[in-house]
Motif scaffolding. Structure first.
Motif, PDB file in Angstrom:
ATOM      1  N   TYR A   1       0.846  -1.193   0.000  1.00 43.25           N
ATOM      2  CA  TYR A   1       0.000   0.000   0.000  1.00 43.25           C
ATOM      3  C   TYR A   1       0.878   1.239   0.000  1.00 43.25           C
ATOM      4  O   TYR A   1       2.047   1.212   0.410  1.00 43.25           O
ATOM      5  CB  TYR A   1      -0.938   0.010   1.214  1.00 43.25           C
ATOM      6  CG  TYR A   1      -0.237   0.125   2.550  1.00 43.25           C
ATOM      7  CD1 TYR A   1      -0.045   1.361   3.156  1.00 43.25           C
ATOM      8  CD2 TYR A   1       0.246  -1.011   3.203  1.00 43.25           C
ATOM      9  CE1 TYR A   1       0.600   1.473   4.383  1.00 43.25           C
ATOM     10  CE2 TYR A   1       0.890  -0.914   4.427  1.00 43.25           C
ATOM     11  CZ  TYR A   1       1.057   0.331   5.010  1.00 43.25           C
ATOM     12  OH  TYR A   1       1.709   0.440   6.218  1.00 43.25           O
TER      13      TYR A   1
ATOM     14  N   SER B   1      -2.008   5.772   2.910  1.00 48.13           N
ATOM     15  CA  SER B   1      -3.258   5.305   2.329  1.00 48.13           C
ATOM     16  C   SER B   1      -3.730   4.043   3.052  1.00 48.13           C
ATOM     17  O   SER B   1      -2.932   3.281   3.594  1.00 48.13           O
ATOM     18  CB  SER B   1      -3.066   5.011   0.843  1.00 48.13           C
ATOM     19  OG  SER B   1      -4.214   4.376   0.299  1.00 48.13           O
ATOM     20  N   THR B   2      -5.036   3.817   3.061  1.00 45.07           N
ATOM     21  CA  THR B   2      -5.599   2.625   3.714  1.00 45.07           C
ATOM     22  C   THR B   2      -5.901   1.517   2.712  1.00 45.07           C
ATOM     23  O   THR B   2      -6.203   0.397   3.103  1.00 45.07           O
ATOM     24  CB  THR B   2      -6.893   2.984   4.454  1.00 45.07           C
ATOM     25  OG1 THR B   2      -7.826   3.583   3.531  1.00 45.07           O
ATOM     26  CG2 THR B   2      -6.610   3.979   5.583  1.00 45.07           C
TER      27      THR B   2
END
Length: 287
Positions: A179, A183-184
């Protein structure tokens, strides 16, 4: 008289039955039996109350004949290492934990003593897999290269310690999860080899990666091994901007130091020149 003999026979029978029953009750039986296996090191574990009895472990391949485990004959411990016996790896095994008296009389029928039978176990499909080691290199062309080290197992053959690649061969895949920093949203890719390229990354961004061994041919609950320690690589825009700012400030400071140094030197030279001219003028006047 006959009545007295009958009473004596009954008393002897009851006494013998009581002693036999007490012995049976005191004989421990293996309970809470578990297969514990990591990277093909497989141990059979159980619990039993303290006693003077011992245990012998027998195992069977694909419900065939029972074989004694060489390392687990008349042991007092409540565990048995079956790693070397569970070969081939992709067979199904079961075990019998047999209780025996310490002073074993070979005239005794051991079938009369407690036996605990295990559930079936297949090392190839069920042995847990430990976390893998890997490294990540991010290049400037929006690509990351993930290099994975195949984990060692507890199996030795012909003087060599086997890796999980040696055992699983083409069944071994690696799941790579990554990722963008901050950011998720995560993305997963599956690699057939120990070296994988992750494409389509945003330039100037930091990315974090995790890797785990993945065997899709296994049952779902044992397909994936433990995740390796997360590693991050690349630089984010914030870090680049901060580096550029620090670099600019460093250059500005160096320029200022140069200017100040030149100014000081120039001023000193001017003072020396003025002082020399003053002394020359005074000397000419006296003459």
């Amino acid at each position: 008289m006959a009545s007295l003999k009958s009473m004596l026979y009954i008393g002897v029978f009851v006494s013998a039955w009581t002693i036999t029953t007490e012995d049976e009750v005191s004989i421990p039986k293996a309970e809470n039996v578990r297969w514990i296996s990591l990277d093909f090191k497989t141990t059979l574990s159980w619990t039993a109350p303290p006693s003077n009895h011992t245990f012998t472990v027998l195992y069977s391949r694909d419900d065939g004949d029972w074989l004694e485990s060489e390392n687990c004959i008349r042991i007092s411990e409540s565990h048995c290492d079956l790693t070397s016996e569970l070969v081939p790896f992709d067979w199904t095994y079961s075990a019998d934990i047999q209780t025996e008296p310490t002073n074993l009389d070979f005239d005794l029928d051991l079938e009369e003593f407690p036996h605990t039978y295990t559930s079936h176990f297949n090392p190839y499909k069920e042995s847990e897999l430990s976390a893998v080691e890997f490294r990540v290199e991010v290049s400037n062309d929006s690509k990351a290269t993930v290099t994975i080290t195949d984990s060692l197992t507890s199996i030795h053959q012909k003087g060599k310690q086997l890796t999980i690649r040696d055992i699983f061969k083409n069944d071994l895949k690696y799941k790579i999860s990554y990722y963008k920093s901050g950011s998720t949203g995560k993305r997963d890719i599956i690699s057939d080899s120990s070296t994988a390229e992750v494409l389509g990354l945003d330039a100037g961004q930091k990315y974090c990666f995790m890797v785990a061994a993945y065997i899709p041919s296994r049952p779902q609950n044992t397909q994936q091994g433990a995740w390796g320690i997360q590693q991050c690589a690349g630089e984010s825009n914030t870090e680049l901007n901060l580096a550029a700012l620090l670099g600019g400030l460093s250059i500005l400071l160096i320029v200022l130091l140069i200017i100040v140094t030149v100014t000081i030197i120039y001023c000193k030279c001017c003072r020396k020149g003025n002082k020399a001219q003053t002394q020359t003028s005074q000397t000419s006047t006296i003459v």
